[in-house]
Write a protein that holds these residues in place. Sequence first.
Motif, PDB file in Angstrom:
ATOM      1  N   ARG A  46       0.842  -1.205   0.000  1.00  0.00           N
ATOM      2  CA  ARG A  46       0.000   0.000   0.000  1.00  0.00           C
ATOM      3  C   ARG A  46       0.873   1.250   0.000  1.00  0.00           C
ATOM      4  NH1 ARG A  46      -5.175   1.766   0.880  1.00  0.00           N
ATOM      5  NH2 ARG A  46      -5.986  -0.268   1.374  1.00  0.00           N
ATOM      6  N   ARG A  47       1.950   1.235   0.765  1.00  0.00           N
ATOM      7  CA  ARG A  47       2.843   2.396   0.836  1.00  0.00           C
ATOM      8  C   ARG A  47       3.474   2.679  -0.523  1.00  0.00           C
ATOM      9  NH1 ARG A  47       6.764   3.473   5.707  1.00  0.00           N
ATOM     10  NH2 ARG A  47       4.751   4.112   6.470  1.00  0.00           N
ATOM     11  N   GLU A  48       3.984   1.639  -1.194  1.00  0.00           N
ATOM     12  CA  GLU A  48       4.568   1.822  -2.534  1.00  0.00           C
ATOM     13  C   GLU A  48       3.525   2.342  -3.515  1.00  0.00           C
ATOM     14  OE1 GLU A  48       7.857  -1.798  -2.506  1.00  0.00           O
ATOM     15  OE2 GLU A  48       5.784  -2.197  -3.124  1.00  0.00           O
ATOM     16  N   PHE A  49       2.338   1.762  -3.453  1.00  0.00           N
ATOM     17  CA  PHE A  49       1.262   2.165  -4.353  1.00  0.00           C
ATOM     18  C   PHE A  49       0.894   3.634  -4.153  1.00  0.00           C
ATOM     19  CE2 PHE A  49      -3.274   2.801  -5.152  1.00  0.00           C
ATOM     20  CZ  PHE A  49      -3.361   2.403  -6.478  1.00  0.00           C
ATOM     21  N   GLU A  50       0.719   4.045  -2.906  1.00  0.00           N
ATOM     22  CA  GLU A  50       0.349   5.429  -2.624  1.00  0.00           C
ATOM     23  C   GLU A  50       1.461   6.395  -3.013  1.00  0.00           C
ATOM     24  OE1 GLU A  50      -2.549   6.538  -2.005  1.00  0.00           O
ATOM     25  OE2 GLU A  50      -3.543   4.675  -1.496  1.00  0.00           O
ATOM     26  N   ARG A  51       2.718   6.021  -2.797  1.00  0.00           N
ATOM     27  CA  ARG A  51       3.836   6.875  -3.185  1.00  0.00           C
ATOM     28  C   ARG A  51       3.860   7.057  -4.703  1.00  0.00           C
ATOM     29  NH1 ARG A  51       5.963  10.646  -0.864  1.00  0.00           N
ATOM     30  NH2 ARG A  51       5.394  11.620  -2.780  1.00  0.00           N
ATOM     31  N   LYS A  52       3.700   5.959  -5.437  1.00  0.00           N
ATOM     32  CA  LYS A  52       3.695   6.029  -6.901  1.00  0.00           C
ATOM     33  C   LYS A  52       2.497   6.852  -7.394  1.00  0.00           C
ATOM     34  CE  LYS A  52       3.931   3.137 -10.984  1.00  0.00           C
ATOM     35  NZ  LYS A  52       3.961   1.801 -11.522  1.00  0.00           N
ATOM     36  N   ARG A  53       1.355   6.659  -6.769  1.00  0.00           N
ATOM     37  CA  ARG A  53       0.141   7.402  -7.143  1.00  0.00           C
ATOM     38  C   ARG A  53       0.311   8.898  -6.887  1.00  0.00           C
ATOM     39  NH1 ARG A  53      -5.256   6.888  -3.808  1.00  0.00           N
ATOM     40  NH2 ARG A  53      -6.609   8.137  -5.082  1.00  0.00           N
ATOM     41  N   THR A  54       0.888   9.239  -5.735  1.00  0.00           N
ATOM     42  CA  THR A  54       1.126  10.649  -5.404  1.00  0.00           C
ATOM     43  C   THR A  54       2.148  11.266  -6.352  1.00  0.00           C
ATOM     44  OG1 THR A  54       0.624  10.237  -3.096  1.00  0.00           O
ATOM     45  CG2 THR A  54       1.862  12.230  -3.587  1.00  0.00           C
ATOM     46  N   ASP A  55       3.238  10.560  -6.627  1.00  0.00           N
ATOM     47  CA  ASP A  55       4.256  11.070  -7.551  1.00  0.00           C
ATOM     48  C   ASP A  55       3.669  11.317  -8.928  1.00  0.00           C
ATOM     49  OD1 ASP A  55       6.118  10.971  -5.529  1.00  0.00           O
ATOM     50  OD2 ASP A  55       7.056   9.113  -6.231  1.00  0.00           O
ATOM     51  N   ALA A  56       2.851  10.398  -9.411  1.00  0.00           N
ATOM     52  CA  ALA A  56       2.244  10.553 -10.734  1.00  0.00           C
ATOM     53  C   ALA A  56       1.283  11.736 -10.752  1.00  0.00           C
ATOM     54  CB  ALA A  56       1.509   9.276 -11.118  1.00  0.00           C
ATOM     55  N   ARG A  57       0.532  11.912  -9.695  1.00  0.00           N
ATOM     56  CA  ARG A  57      -0.427  13.012  -9.612  1.00  0.00           C
ATOM     57  C   ARG A  57       0.294  14.358  -9.594  1.00  0.00           C
ATOM     58  NH1 ARG A  57      -3.166  12.751  -4.472  1.00  0.00           N
ATOM     59  NH2 ARG A  57      -3.330  10.575  -5.031  1.00  0.00           N
TER      60      ARG A  57
END
Length: 68
Positions: A46-57
Amino acid sequence: MSPATSIRRAADWIRWYVREVSGESVYDKYVAHARSCDPATEVMTRREFERKRTDAREADPREGFRCC
């Protein structure tokens, strides 16, 4: 339908709605999709997913751009 059942259904619906609006369910959908496409694939935490999602946003000004 008993009052307890009605309250439980209402509580379940409210929980579902809040998770959808807040984006909390996005990770669950990602995991289900990743596992259905390739069960052997490694799923991000979940942490990796949220970090990647935030970076992309934040990388794309058209997607949830933050000014500060």
